[in-house]
Design an enzyme around this catalytic site. Structure first.
Site, mmCIF file in Angstrom:
data_model
loop_
_atom_site.group_PDB
_atom_site.id
_atom_site.type_symbol
_atom_site.label_atom_id
_atom_site.label_comp_id
_atom_site.label_asym_id
_atom_site.label_seq_id
_atom_site.Cartn_x
_atom_site.Cartn_y
_atom_site.Cartn_z
ATOM 1 N N ASP A 152 18.119 2.485 -11.901
ATOM 2 C CA ASP A 152 17.351 1.683 -10.948
ATOM 3 C C ASP A 152 17.630 0.193 -11.161
ATOM 4 O OD1 ASP A 152 15.485 1.116 -8.944
ATOM 5 O OD2 ASP A 152 13.766 1.212 -10.300
ATOM 6 N N ARG A 197 17.694 -4.636 7.068
ATOM 7 C CA ARG A 197 17.071 -4.895 5.753
ATOM 8 C C ARG A 197 17.356 -3.771 4.756
ATOM 9 N NH1 ARG A 197 11.390 -4.547 7.210
ATOM 10 N NH2 ARG A 197 11.019 -4.934 5.005
ATOM 11 N N LYS A 198 18.061 -2.740 5.186
ATOM 12 C CA LYS A 198 18.289 -1.583 4.314
ATOM 13 C C LYS A 198 19.632 -1.701 3.577
ATOM 14 C CE LYS A 198 17.273 1.361 7.729
ATOM 15 N NZ LYS A 198 16.922 2.612 8.454
HETATM 16 C C1 LIG Z 1 19.458 -10.126 -11.646
HETATM 17 C C2 LIG Z 1 18.711 -9.251 -12.539
HETATM 18 C C3 LIG Z 1 17.253 -9.355 -12.425
HETATM 19 C C4 LIG Z 1 16.561 -8.345 -13.218
HETATM 20 C C5 LIG Z 1 15.823 -7.415 -12.368
HETATM 21 C C6 LIG Z 1 16.280 -6.000 -12.575
HETATM 22 C C7 LIG Z 1 16.169 -5.191 -11.332
HETATM 23 C C8 LIG Z 1 14.940 -4.357 -11.331
HETATM 24 C C9 LIG Z 1 14.930 -3.479 -10.136
HETATM 25 C C10 LIG Z 1 13.709 -2.622 -10.167
HETATM 26 C C11 LIG Z 1 13.386 -2.193 -8.784
HETATM 27 C C12 LIG Z 1 12.094 -1.444 -8.749
HETATM 28 O O1 LIG Z 1 11.833 -0.641 -9.554
HETATM 29 S S1 LIG Z 1 11.028 -1.790 -7.491
HETATM 30 C C13 LIG Z 1 9.602 -0.861 -7.891
HETATM 31 C C14 LIG Z 1 9.556 0.505 -7.211
HETATM 32 N N1 LIG Z 1 9.432 0.369 -5.781
HETATM 33 C C15 LIG Z 1 8.293 0.081 -5.180
HETATM 34 O O2 LIG Z 1 7.222 -0.028 -5.796
HETATM 35 C C16 LIG Z 1 8.333 -0.103 -3.691
HETATM 36 C C17 LIG Z 1 7.090 0.409 -2.969
HETATM 37 N N2 LIG Z 1 7.323 0.400 -1.534
HETATM 38 C C18 LIG Z 1 7.167 -0.725 -0.804
HETATM 39 O O3 LIG Z 1 6.656 -1.763 -1.292
HETATM 40 C C19 LIG Z 1 7.580 -0.702 0.618
HETATM 41 O O4 LIG Z 1 7.576 0.628 1.090
HETATM 42 C C20 LIG Z 1 8.995 -1.286 0.812
HETATM 43 C C21 LIG Z 1 9.040 -2.761 0.392
HETATM 44 C C22 LIG Z 1 10.082 -0.520 0.038
HETATM 45 C C23 LIG Z 1 9.353 -1.189 2.305
HETATM 46 O O5 LIG Z 1 8.257 -1.642 3.045
HETATM 47 P P1 LIG Z 1 8.453 -2.529 4.326
HETATM 48 O O6 LIG Z 1 9.053 -3.830 3.982
HETATM 49 O O7 LIG Z 1 7.106 -2.558 5.006
HETATM 50 O O8 LIG Z 1 9.531 -1.740 5.139
HETATM 51 P P2 LIG Z 1 9.358 -0.922 6.491
HETATM 52 O O9 LIG Z 1 9.230 -1.956 7.586
HETATM 53 O O10 LIG Z 1 8.339 0.116 6.372
HETATM 54 O O11 LIG Z 1 10.779 -0.191 6.572
HETATM 55 C C24 LIG Z 1 11.986 -0.898 6.798
HETATM 56 C C25 LIG Z 1 13.035 0.120 7.126
HETATM 57 O O12 LIG Z 1 13.279 0.901 5.931
HETATM 58 C C26 LIG Z 1 12.999 2.295 6.175
HETATM 59 N N3 LIG Z 1 12.384 2.845 4.972
HETATM 60 C C27 LIG Z 1 11.377 2.331 4.244
HETATM 61 N N4 LIG Z 1 11.103 3.093 3.171
HETATM 62 C C28 LIG Z 1 11.955 4.142 3.244
HETATM 63 C C29 LIG Z 1 12.171 5.284 2.422
HETATM 64 N N5 LIG Z 1 11.451 5.500 1.294
HETATM 65 N N6 LIG Z 1 13.162 6.149 2.770
HETATM 66 C C30 LIG Z 1 13.908 5.947 3.897
HETATM 67 N N7 LIG Z 1 13.748 4.859 4.701
HETATM 68 C C31 LIG Z 1 12.779 3.981 4.390
HETATM 69 C C32 LIG Z 1 12.064 2.286 7.358
HETATM 70 O O13 LIG Z 1 12.133 3.492 8.084
HETATM 71 C C33 LIG Z 1 12.621 1.121 8.176
HETATM 72 O O14 LIG Z 1 13.778 1.546 8.843
HETATM 73 P P3 LIG Z 1 14.170 1.030 10.312
HETATM 74 O O15 LIG Z 1 13.024 1.418 11.192
HETATM 75 O O16 LIG Z 1 14.334 -0.459 10.185
HETATM 76 O O17 LIG Z 1 15.461 1.726 10.616
#
Ligand SMILES: CCCCCCCCCCCC(=O)SCCNC(=O)CCNC(=O)[C@H](O)C(C)(C)COP(=O)(O)OP(=O)(O)OC[C@H]1O[C@@H](n2cnc3c(N)ncnc32)[C@H](O)[C@@H]1OP(=O)(O)O
Length: 237
Positions: A152, A197-198
């Protein structure tokens, strides 16, 4: 075995040295500059320490050599995620006593030992990962959650460099072969496509010699929408 010819030779023949060689030729001491942070800067953990194995050090040196050719760049690693964000974006944010999950174990060698390298033109990040003894799942092997975490983070770093502020929406992993604790694996991620945005990415976790595919993953990261809630934005900082 890996996608790029630039990294391929690194895998064939592993580090190029056997463990017997390693015993006969111990790792030379590194310069203090290589081991210490610069004054006034937070400690950069993506630098060799005493826990790194010969394989890890050799691979690190090979990638470092490639950075001199300009295609690859080492990514520094700090224990607070705010330190990864350029100064301008930090203005006005209170300092917080938080830690990047990967850097939550302070002792060297028992947690996540890793360093990432970015290849911007290939939209690719490769992580050299040496899982320590506190990441155990089945006896002697890395916990699947720790593998998911490093995937991740590697894929996430790749997505960040391409799309800025993103969050993981989906991460799908196939685990093929367990990763021995203390071994070194390459976590090789790349952006496959960007649609609005994807950001769609994929990743392979392989042994250093390229002979073992430990895991494969695909992921979807979503670029944060500035017009959406401030709460969501803040939670990602
Ligand atoms: C440099 C080193 C630094 C160092 C840093 C090191 C890197 C660390 C990285 C760690 C990353 C993490 O763990 S992050 C933590 C885990 N993740 C989370 O907690 C995220 C929780 N979920 C969310 O907050 C939200 O659902 C988001 C932000 C992901 C999306 O919400 P949103 O912004 O409202 O998006 P939304 O409008 O609903 O959707 C946008 C488009 O994406 C699609 N979409 C959204 N979710 C999904 C999904 N699960 N599967 C399929 N498609 C999806 C929608 O259909 C839509 O498509 P269309 O209609 O446009 O076609």
């Amino acid at each position: 075995p890996l996608r790029s010819a630039a990294v391929g030779p690194l895998l064939s023949g592993s580090s190029g040295r056997s463990r017997r060689d390693a015993a006969a030729h111990p790792v030379p001491p590194r310069s203090p500059q290589a081991l210490c942070s610069q004054p006034g800067r937070p400690k950069d953990y993506a630098l060799p320490n005493a826990s790194w194995s010969r394989d890890m050090l050799d691979l690190y040196d090979r990638f470092l050599a490639m950075t001199k050719e300009g295609l690859w760049k080492r990514i520094p690693s700090y224990n607070n995620v705010l330190d990864h964000i350029p100064g301008k974006a930090l203005r006005g944010l209170p300092s917080r006593d938080t830690r990047l999950f990967l850097r939550s174990i302070e002792a060297e060698g028992v947690g996540f030992e890793y360093v990432m390298f970015l290849n911007s033109s290939e939209k690719r990040v490769v992580c050299l990962f040496q899982p320590g003894s506190y990441l155990e799942g089945h006896p002697g092997f890395a916990h699947g959650g720790s593998i998911a975490t490093i995937i991740d983070s590697t894929i996430g770093s790749c997505a960040i460099f391409v799309a800025g502020r993103v969050m993981t929406a989906n991460l799908s992993i196939n685990y093929m072969s367990p990763v021995p604790l203390g071994s070194v694996v390459l976590v090789d991620s790349k952006v496959d496509k960007v649609e609005g945005r994807k950001v769609f990415l994929s990743c392979k976790v392989q042994s250093v010699d390229g002979g073992t595919l430990h895991a494969e993953a695909t992921a979807l990261f979503i670029q944060l929408d500035a017009t959406k809630s401030q709460k969501q934005q803040a939670s990602c900082q």
